[in-house]
Write a protein that holds these residues in place. Sequence first.
Motif, PDB file in Angstrom:
ATOM      1  N   HIS A 325     101.259  43.699  -7.987  1.00  0.00           N
ATOM      2  CA  HIS A 325     102.057  44.185  -9.108  1.00  0.00           C
ATOM      3  C   HIS A 325     101.648  43.469 -10.393  1.00  0.00           C
ATOM      4  N   ARG A 343     108.401  44.944 -13.756  1.00  0.00           N
ATOM      5  CA  ARG A 343     107.360  44.838 -12.734  1.00  0.00           C
ATOM      6  C   ARG A 343     106.809  46.228 -12.452  1.00  0.00           C
ATOM      7  N   GLY A 345     104.376  47.912  -9.773  1.00  0.00           N
ATOM      8  CA  GLY A 345     103.707  47.674  -8.506  1.00  0.00           C
ATOM      9  C   GLY A 345     102.569  48.642  -8.237  1.00  0.00           C
TER      10      GLY A 345
END
Length: 551
Positions: A325, A343, A345
Amino acid sequence: MSGLGGGDVVGGLRKLAVSFVVPGPAGVAIRDRLKHLTPQDEKVLRAVGEHQGALASRDLRARCADGHDHSTDAWAARKRELTKESSSRIAGAITKATHDQWALARRCQAAYMKTLAAGIRTLRHRLSLPIGEKGTKRAAGGYHSRGEWFRKSRRLAALEDRYSAAVADWQAGRVRVVRGGRRLLNTRHHLAQARLTEDRWRERWEAERWFIAADGESGKRFGNETIRVTPNGEVSIKLPAPLAHLANAPHGRYTLTTRIAFAHRGVEWADRIAADRAVAYRIHLNVDRGRWYLTASWQRPVVKTIPLEAARARGMVGVDTNADHFAAYHLDRHGNPVGGPHRFGFDLSGTAGHRDAQIRHALTRLINWAVRAGVAAIGIEDLDFTTEKTREKHGRRKRFRQLLSGIPTGKLKARLVSMAAEQGLSIVAVDPAYTSLWGAQHWQKPLATPHRTMSRHDAAGIAIGRRALGHPVRRRTAPPPHDRSDRAGHRTVQAGPGARGREGTRPPTTDRPPGGPSPSGKRKREPSASNTVRNAPRTQQWVQDSLMRTG
């Protein structure tokens, strides 16, 4: 994955490299499928690819034999020999591709020597230490046993032999190139593991060695005389002299029955060919899918990168690159975190196409979020795992070495720069040293709340963004040496000189709305003063007594 780069060590810490704005992309490539080809079309394309592929192989062999003795006269002589069996333009395209391939082999040779040198340095260091001596975070320790020490000494001798041979090849100008790819060549010896038959492998091998490409020419009709694509999508090829009998159009050309239409950048491509500007084309066959593709590419004018101060003007998005990520954080121009961590990923398992799609999808989401945040640049680490991928540094940590090798740092840089340029964003590369360590030390705990989970990677994103903005990673500098801050200057490095509340301490939480309740529920409003005389403070009681006496 931060903090793994190499460099000079000063005062126990590695000297940090200066941040810089990465230059933008210099070229564009788009692709479309050649649909509904007739058997005659495929026959002609295969014949052209085989003929010109053989010429390219012969020219590459001649170029590698020249080595450092190559000159413009030798180049002209090779081109004249190829012109007899093709055409002047095809010969020029083949010789240019040969030189590009030879230069790429030289760069790979230099990278191989760098990797060997890093392994040799690590082995020599560990072999010089006593057996069983523990290592540190910055350097590995001695080997665990005499047997391991002996095996590593033999490996050191093997690496030194390989390094000597590589240096000799470099000095002599020898390169080892395989048209079609060394990996595909080695697959021939492992057909069972690759789940291929010999005929299937042979078909793929021959297709990879074909050559159906042509460089563009500005001023010529539609920007290319060898492979011509008209605005309505008609594709025609100038056949080499030995295959002129296959032509179905005047002047030794063959026109395909299919039509193409570039969905991506089609308007930009149409504008170029309408102005007769150079466009290079390449036709290739995907054996696994049984499909033919046409790739168009052209160069962009060199655009000067914006100054570093201009990239920092509207804040920065710091991105920490990890194995699965991207950890990103938005910072204002003073280095203060804005909002929460983000985040993005991706999954790097599976086929190469799947991995590439995952990277593009993650980068697309990251760039779109950066555009919404209103920043002008993205800060990212200038990662280089050359010295970290060696068996000598992480020999027992096989999974960690595989993790490092699996991160596509080169492809990631190229993808991010080109995709960000389309959205008007710049890329600021920073030194990756100590970003994870210092980020966790100074930012992970202060920003963690019951409603916000801060990982080490999120804190590293803040550290990377602050370094890209030119600020130290830590939140505050040391106190001033004098008893008053105005004698030596203000000690904070987070806010500008005119910001209100800069002298105060940071509140425990940062994710609650202004005036809202505390998310932890521990901090409460102080009780109000009592309105009764009995519970009134002494000062209030004194005022009431005075009023009664005067009344």
